[in-house]
Design a protein around this motif. Structure first.
Motif, PDB file in Angstrom:
ATOM      1  N   LYS A 126       0.830  -1.205   0.000  1.00  0.00           N
ATOM      2  CA  LYS A 126       0.000   0.000   0.000  1.00  0.00           C
ATOM      3  C   LYS A 126       0.865   1.255   0.000  1.00  0.00           C
ATOM      4  O   LYS A 126       0.586   2.215  -0.727  1.00  0.00           O
ATOM      5  CB  LYS A 126      -0.918  -0.008   1.221  1.00  0.00           C
ATOM      6  N   GLN A 127       1.920   1.239   0.838  1.00  0.00           N
ATOM      7  CA  GLN A 127       2.814   2.393   0.904  1.00  0.00           C
ATOM      8  C   GLN A 127       3.497   2.630  -0.435  1.00  0.00           C
ATOM      9  O   GLN A 127       3.587   3.773  -0.918  1.00  0.00           O
ATOM     10  CB  GLN A 127       3.854   2.174   2.012  1.00  0.00           C
ATOM     11  N   ARG A 128       3.979   1.547  -1.051  1.00  0.00           N
ATOM     12  CA  ARG A 128       4.614   1.677  -2.363  1.00  0.00           C
ATOM     13  C   ARG A 128       3.623   2.181  -3.406  1.00  0.00           C
ATOM     14  O   ARG A 128       3.970   3.002  -4.267  1.00  0.00           O
ATOM     15  CB  ARG A 128       5.188   0.327  -2.794  1.00  0.00           C
ATOM     16  N   LEU A 129       2.366   1.692  -3.313  1.00  0.00           N
ATOM     17  CA  LEU A 129       1.346   2.143  -4.261  1.00  0.00           C
ATOM     18  C   LEU A 129       1.054   3.626  -4.071  1.00  0.00           C
ATOM     19  O   LEU A 129       0.933   4.374  -5.057  1.00  0.00           O
ATOM     20  CB  LEU A 129       0.076   1.314  -4.065  1.00  0.00           C
ATOM     21  N   ARG A 130       0.946   4.052  -2.782  1.00  0.00           N
ATOM     22  CA  ARG A 130       0.720   5.481  -2.531  1.00  0.00           C
ATOM     23  C   ARG A 130       1.888   6.320  -3.048  1.00  0.00           C
ATOM     24  O   ARG A 130       1.688   7.383  -3.665  1.00  0.00           O
ATOM     25  CB  ARG A 130       0.517   5.710  -1.030  1.00  0.00           C
ATOM     26  N   GLU A 131       3.122   5.844  -2.788  1.00  0.00           N
ATOM     27  CA  GLU A 131       4.284   6.581  -3.282  1.00  0.00           C
ATOM     28  C   GLU A 131       4.297   6.634  -4.804  1.00  0.00           C
ATOM     29  O   GLU A 131       4.620   7.673  -5.397  1.00  0.00           O
ATOM     30  CB  GLU A 131       5.561   5.920  -2.763  1.00  0.00           C
ATOM     31  N   GLU A 132       3.934   5.509  -5.436  1.00  0.00           N
ATOM     32  CA  GLU A 132       3.916   5.484  -6.897  1.00  0.00           C
ATOM     33  C   GLU A 132       2.848   6.425  -7.444  1.00  0.00           C
ATOM     34  O   GLU A 132       3.075   7.141  -8.433  1.00  0.00           O
ATOM     35  CB  GLU A 132       3.655   4.050  -7.375  1.00  0.00           C
ATOM     36  N   ILE A 133       1.669   6.426  -6.782  1.00  0.00           N
ATOM     37  CA  ILE A 133       0.600   7.338  -7.217  1.00  0.00           C
ATOM     38  C   ILE A 133       1.036   8.786  -7.038  1.00  0.00           C
ATOM     39  O   ILE A 133       0.833   9.634  -7.923  1.00  0.00           O
ATOM     40  CB  ILE A 133      -0.691   7.048  -6.431  1.00  0.00           C
ATOM     41  N   THR A 134       1.656   9.084  -5.873  1.00  0.00           N
ATOM     42  CA  THR A 134       2.136  10.448  -5.632  1.00  0.00           C
ATOM     43  C   THR A 134       3.190  10.844  -6.653  1.00  0.00           C
ATOM     44  O   THR A 134       3.171  11.962  -7.197  1.00  0.00           O
ATOM     45  CB  THR A 134       2.719  10.548  -4.209  1.00  0.00           C
ATOM     46  N   ARG A 135       4.124   9.909  -6.940  1.00  0.00           N
ATOM     47  CA  ARG A 135       5.167  10.197  -7.925  1.00  0.00           C
ATOM     48  C   ARG A 135       4.559  10.409  -9.308  1.00  0.00           C
ATOM     49  O   ARG A 135       4.959  11.317 -10.053  1.00  0.00           O
ATOM     50  CB  ARG A 135       6.172   9.050  -7.948  1.00  0.00           C
ATOM     51  N   THR A 136       3.575   9.578  -9.646  1.00  0.00           N
ATOM     52  CA  THR A 136       2.927   9.723 -10.953  1.00  0.00           C
ATOM     53  C   THR A 136       2.177  11.044 -11.052  1.00  0.00           C
ATOM     54  O   THR A 136       2.245  11.749 -12.074  1.00  0.00           O
ATOM     55  CB  THR A 136       1.962   8.551 -11.183  1.00  0.00           C
ATOM     56  N   GLN A 137       1.439  11.384  -9.971  1.00  0.00           N
ATOM     57  CA  GLN A 137       0.720  12.659  -9.971  1.00  0.00           C
ATOM     58  C   GLN A 137       1.688  13.832 -10.073  1.00  0.00           C
ATOM     59  O   GLN A 137       1.428  14.803 -10.801  1.00  0.00           O
ATOM     60  CB  GLN A 137      -0.122  12.771  -8.702  1.00  0.00           C
ATOM     61  N   ALA A 138       2.813  13.733  -9.331  1.00  0.00           N
ATOM     62  CA  ALA A 138       3.809  14.808  -9.409  1.00  0.00           C
ATOM     63  C   ALA A 138       4.378  14.907 -10.819  1.00  0.00           C
ATOM     64  O   ALA A 138       4.569  16.014 -11.358  1.00  0.00           O
ATOM     65  CB  ALA A 138       4.926  14.555  -8.397  1.00  0.00           C
ATOM     66  N   GLY A 139       4.640  13.736 -11.439  1.00  0.00           N
ATOM     67  CA  GLY A 139       5.146  13.756 -12.808  1.00  0.00           C
ATOM     68  C   GLY A 139       4.142  14.350 -13.779  1.00  0.00           C
ATOM     69  O   GLY A 139       4.502  15.132 -14.675  1.00  0.00           O
ATOM     70  N   VAL A 140       2.855  13.977 -13.584  1.00  0.00           N
ATOM     71  CA  VAL A 140       1.813  14.523 -14.463  1.00  0.00           C
ATOM     72  C   VAL A 140       1.687  16.027 -14.276  1.00  0.00           C
ATOM     73  O   VAL A 140       1.579  16.793 -15.250  1.00  0.00           O
ATOM     74  CB  VAL A 140       0.469  13.816 -14.183  1.00  0.00           C
ATOM     75  N   LEU A 142       4.013  18.025 -13.206  1.00  0.00           N
ATOM     76  CA  LEU A 142       5.202  18.647 -13.783  1.00  0.00           C
ATOM     77  C   LEU A 142       5.083  18.736 -15.299  1.00  0.00           C
ATOM     78  O   LEU A 142       5.397  19.776 -15.905  1.00  0.00           O
ATOM     79  CB  LEU A 142       6.439  17.839 -13.388  1.00  0.00           C
ATOM     80  N   ASP A 143       4.610  17.628 -15.907  1.00  0.00           N
ATOM     81  CA  ASP A 143       4.433  17.652 -17.360  1.00  0.00           C
ATOM     82  C   ASP A 143       3.406  18.703 -17.768  1.00  0.00           C
ATOM     83  O   ASP A 143       3.594  19.426 -18.770  1.00  0.00           O
ATOM     84  CB  ASP A 143       4.000  16.273 -17.857  1.00  0.00           C
ATOM     85  N   ASN A 145       2.623  21.433 -16.074  1.00  0.00           N
ATOM     86  CA  ASN A 145       3.219  22.758 -15.881  1.00  0.00           C
ATOM     87  C   ASN A 145       4.206  23.081 -16.999  1.00  0.00           C
ATOM     88  O   ASN A 145       4.244  24.220 -17.507  1.00  0.00           O
ATOM     89  CB  ASN A 145       3.920  22.824 -14.525  1.00  0.00           C
ATOM     90  N   LEU A 146       5.016  22.070 -17.371  1.00  0.00           N
ATOM     91  CA  LEU A 146       5.954  22.298 -18.469  1.00  0.00           C
ATOM     92  C   LEU A 146       5.211  22.583 -19.772  1.00  0.00           C
ATOM     93  O   LEU A 146       5.609  23.465 -20.554  1.00  0.00           O
ATOM     94  CB  LEU A 146       6.863  21.072 -18.635  1.00  0.00           C
ATOM     95  N   GLU A 147       4.119  21.825 -19.988  1.00  0.00           N
ATOM     96  CA  GLU A 147       3.340  22.050 -21.209  1.00  0.00           C
ATOM     97  C   GLU A 147       2.692  23.427 -21.188  1.00  0.00           C
ATOM     98  O   GLU A 147       2.671  24.144 -22.211  1.00  0.00           O
ATOM     99  CB  GLU A 147       2.276  20.957 -21.336  1.00  0.00           C
ATOM    100  N   LYS A 148       2.177  23.819 -20.000  1.00  0.00           N
ATOM    101  CA  LYS A 148       1.602  25.164 -19.882  1.00  0.00           C
ATOM    102  C   LYS A 148       2.663  26.230 -20.135  1.00  0.00           C
ATOM    103  O   LYS A 148       2.411  27.224 -20.829  1.00  0.00           O
ATOM    104  CB  LYS A 148       0.994  25.347 -18.493  1.00  0.00           C
ATOM    105  N   GLY A 149       3.852  26.033 -19.548  1.00  0.00           N
ATOM    106  CA  GLY A 149       4.936  26.992 -19.772  1.00  0.00           C
ATOM    107  C   GLY A 149       5.325  27.057 -21.235  1.00  0.00           C
ATOM    108  O   GLY A 149       5.563  28.150 -21.785  1.00  0.00           O
ATOM    109  N   ARG A 150       5.395  25.863 -21.871  1.00  0.00           N
ATOM    110  CA  ARG A 150       5.747  25.851 -23.295  1.00  0.00           C
ATOM    111  C   ARG A 150       4.687  26.566 -24.118  1.00  0.00           C
ATOM    112  O   ARG A 150       5.005  27.337 -25.042  1.00  0.00           O
ATOM    113  CB  ARG A 150       5.895  24.407 -23.772  1.00  0.00           C
ATOM    114  N   ILE A 151       3.404  26.315 -23.759  1.00  0.00           N
ATOM    115  CA  ILE A 151       2.323  26.986 -24.497  1.00  0.00           C
ATOM    116  C   ILE A 151       2.381  28.495 -24.275  1.00  0.00           C
ATOM    117  O   ILE A 151       2.205  29.294 -25.217  1.00  0.00           O
ATOM    118  CB  ILE A 151       0.963  26.409 -24.057  1.00  0.00           C
ATOM    119  N   ARG A 152       2.645  28.908 -22.995  1.00  0.00           N
ATOM    120  CA  ARG A 152       2.761  30.347 -22.729  1.00  0.00           C
ATOM    121  C   ARG A 152       3.919  30.960 -23.512  1.00  0.00           C
ATOM    122  O   ARG A 152       3.793  32.048 -24.091  1.00  0.00           O
ATOM    123  CB  ARG A 152       2.944  30.576 -21.228  1.00  0.00           C
ATOM    124  N   ASP A 153       5.060  30.250 -23.504  1.00  0.00           N
ATOM    125  CA  ASP A 153       6.207  30.765 -24.259  1.00  0.00           C
ATOM    126  C   ASP A 153       5.890  30.858 -25.745  1.00  0.00           C
ATOM    127  O   ASP A 153       6.247  31.850 -26.417  1.00  0.00           O
ATOM    128  CB  ASP A 153       7.420  29.862 -24.037  1.00  0.00           C
TER     129      ASP A 153
END
Length: 211
Positions: A126-140, A142-143, A145-153
């Motif tokens: 469960k802990q690994r799953l929560r960490e994986e979900i958190t990591r995936t959400q953080a990656g999403v 980040l992606d 935000n990067l896409e928004k920044g790229r679109i703004r640029d």
């Protein structure tokens, strides 16, 4: 010797009671049984046997009875042996009961430990799953935000390009207006010059005809 011709009377075989094979606290009555051999010798002599023959028969019967009694006594069990056997059974039963209880406790402890281990594994998963979900959400995120920044640029770049194009268009329009104004001025100058020349010619022509 004529008495020997009489048919031999066989003794009736008495079946041994099965109870004799059970446990007894006292010796069997057969072990204490004695018979008067002299009386039986006399009886056999009365039936026509000689004393030597009668004594031989009695000796043989005594040996047979003795062997039979020893055989039956060998199949009997004394009270002490019975108590010893019963005590050994109780000891074996107590040992078996203790072994079963110990085995049951050991199985329960092992089952409890296995259950706790499985619960620990599930909690870690469960802990690994929560960490994986958190990591995936953080990656999403980040992606995104990067896409928004790229679109703004990209939008900023396009806005700058559009502003540059607008500036160029305005400059071109200004140049065209300046050119048109210059052309208009030149046309007006040319028209004024033509009109002035035409007027001068008319005046000269009129003066010439006036004289």
């Amino acid at each position: 010797m004529l008495a020997l011709a009489r048919p031999i009377r066989y003794a009736r075989t008495i079946p041994i009671n099965p109870v004799l094979r059970q446990f007894h606290s006292a010796p069997s009555p057969l072990a204490q049984y004695h018979f008067d051999t002299a009386d039986y010798v006399t009886r056999l002599e009365s039936h026509g046997l000689s004393r030597t023959q009668a004594e031989g028969v009695i000796d043989t019967l005594e040996e047979i009875i003795g062997e039979s009694i020893q055989t039956m006594q060998g199949n009997l069990v004394t009270r002490a042996e019975q108590d010893k056997h019963h005590y050994q059974q109780k000891v074996d039963f107590a040992s078996l009961k203790q072994t079963l209880e110990l085995s049951e406790k050991t199985d329960f402890v092992n089952l409890k430990a296995e259950n706790e281990r499985l619960l620990g594994d599930i909690e870690r998963l469960k802990q690994r799953l929560r960490e994986e979900i958190t990591r995936t959400q953080a990656g999403v995120r980040l992606d995104l935000n990067l896409e928004k920044g790229r679109i703004r640029d990209e939008l900023s770049t396009r806005v700058v390009k559009l502003a540059d194009v607008d500036t160029r268009i305005e400059n071109e329009i200004g140049l065209l207006r300046t050119s048109m104004e210059a052309v208009k001025f030149n046309i007006l100058q040319y028209a004024f010059a033509v009109m002035s020349g035409t007027g001068a010619l008319l005046l000269a022509y009129l003066r010439m005809f006036a004289h």
